[in-house]
Design a protein around this motif. Structure first.
Motif, PDB file in Angstrom:
ATOM      1  N   THR A 146      40.329  41.300  43.756  1.00 44.74           N
ATOM      2  CA  THR A 146      40.520  41.284  45.209  1.00 44.74           C
ATOM      3  C   THR A 146      40.043  42.621  45.759  1.00 44.74           C
ATOM      4  O   THR A 146      39.462  43.426  45.044  1.00 44.74           O
ATOM      5  CB  THR A 146      41.999  41.064  45.572  1.00 44.74           C
ATOM      6  N   ASN A 147      40.340  42.854  47.030  1.00 45.78           N
ATOM      7  CA  ASN A 147      39.921  44.114  47.636  1.00 45.78           C
ATOM      8  C   ASN A 147      40.803  45.287  47.211  1.00 45.78           C
ATOM      9  O   ASN A 147      40.515  46.422  47.538  1.00 45.78           O
ATOM     10  CB  ASN A 147      39.891  43.995  49.157  1.00 45.78           C
ATOM     11  N   ARG A 148      41.878  45.027  46.494  1.00 43.33           N
ATOM     12  CA  ARG A 148      42.716  46.096  45.935  1.00 43.33           C
ATOM     13  C   ARG A 148      42.586  46.099  44.425  1.00 43.33           C
ATOM     14  O   ARG A 148      42.543  45.043  43.801  1.00 43.33           O
ATOM     15  CB  ARG A 148      44.177  45.885  46.318  1.00 43.33           C
TER      16      ARG A 148
ATOM     17  N   ARG B  92      43.639  37.640  42.628  1.00 48.59           N
ATOM     18  CA  ARG B  92      43.696  36.305  43.226  1.00 48.59           C
ATOM     19  C   ARG B  92      43.912  35.368  42.053  1.00 48.59           C
ATOM     20  O   ARG B  92      43.128  35.352  41.108  1.00 48.59           O
ATOM     21  CB  ARG B  92      42.395  35.987  43.957  1.00 48.59           C
ATOM     22  N   VAL B  93      44.984  34.573  42.094  1.00 48.28           N
ATOM     23  CA  VAL B  93      45.389  33.797  40.919  1.00 48.28           C
ATOM     24  C   VAL B  93      45.123  32.313  41.159  1.00 48.28           C
ATOM     25  O   VAL B  93      45.582  31.730  42.141  1.00 48.28           O
ATOM     26  CB  VAL B  93      46.883  34.026  40.594  1.00 48.28           C
TER      27      VAL B  93
ATOM     28  N   LYS C 202      48.129  32.266  44.512  1.00 45.18           N
ATOM     29  CA  LYS C 202      48.330  33.378  45.435  1.00 45.18           C
ATOM     30  C   LYS C 202      46.985  34.020  45.748  1.00 45.18           C
ATOM     31  O   LYS C 202      46.139  34.169  44.880  1.00 45.18           O
ATOM     32  CB  LYS C 202      49.248  34.453  44.827  1.00 45.18           C
ATOM     33  N   LYS C 203      46.800  34.411  47.012  1.00 42.74           N
ATOM     34  CA  LYS C 203      45.567  35.099  47.390  1.00 42.74           C
ATOM     35  C   LYS C 203      45.525  36.522  46.854  1.00 42.74           C
ATOM     36  O   LYS C 203      44.481  37.006  46.441  1.00 42.74           O
ATOM     37  CB  LYS C 203      45.428  35.152  48.907  1.00 42.74           C
ATOM     38  N   ARG C 204      46.680  37.209  46.895  1.00 43.93           N
ATOM     39  CA  ARG C 204      46.728  38.575  46.384  1.00 43.93           C
ATOM     40  C   ARG C 204      48.128  38.868  45.871  1.00 43.93           C
ATOM     41  O   ARG C 204      49.087  38.811  46.631  1.00 43.93           O
ATOM     42  CB  ARG C 204      46.347  39.567  47.480  1.00 43.93           C
TER      43      ARG C 204
ATOM     44  N   ASN D 206      54.439  40.893  39.544  1.00 40.18           N
ATOM     45  CA  ASN D 206      54.853  39.667  40.227  1.00 40.18           C
ATOM     46  C   ASN D 206      54.262  38.421  39.574  1.00 40.18           C
ATOM     47  O   ASN D 206      54.875  37.351  39.603  1.00 40.18           O
ATOM     48  CB  ASN D 206      54.470  39.727  41.704  1.00 40.18           C
ATOM     49  N   ILE D 207      53.085  38.544  38.984  1.00 38.57           N
ATOM     50  CA  ILE D 207      52.509  37.422  38.232  1.00 38.57           C
ATOM     51  C   ILE D 207      53.397  37.108  37.031  1.00 38.57           C
ATOM     52  O   ILE D 207      53.746  35.951  36.779  1.00 38.57           O
ATOM     53  CB  ILE D 207      51.079  37.748  37.762  1.00 38.57           C
TER      54      ILE D 207
END
Length: 101
Positions: A63-65, A70-71, A79-81, A86-87
């Protein structure tokens, strides 16, 4: 104004010369830049609790971070980010507990 001692001035010159040398090296493209691939990690989970083995695949994309992903789970966006911890928490919560049986 603050007084600058000769020791302080010497340290300033030393630190700024390192910064200037690093920036000059970067401008000359001597620094190798590591490219992060689009697909960063794949997690495969095989569950044998139901009698038949069930496999789930988690694909983690960039992602951008740098610390987030992105899962995609079994071909569907989860999830987008989301961050790594948390995963893992989501995987832990998705696995049901079984009795001793």
């Amino acid at each position: 104004m603050y007084r600058h001692t000769s020791k302080t001035q010497k340290n300033y010159r030393k630190s700024y010369s390192k910064v200037n040398a690093a920036s000059a090296q970067y401008e000359q493209h001597d620094v190798s830049v590591q490219r992060i691939p689009e697909l960063r990690r794949v997690i495969e989970i095989t569950d044998y609790d139901n009698g038949l083995p069930t496999t789930h695949t988690l694909e983690l994309y960039k992602t951008n971070r740098i610390d987030c992903y992105r899962v995609i789970v079994d071909g569907k966006l989860w999830k987008k980010r989301i961050g790594w911890s948390n995963i893992l928490a989501g995987i832990r919560k998705a696995q049901p507990r079984l009795g001793r049986g």
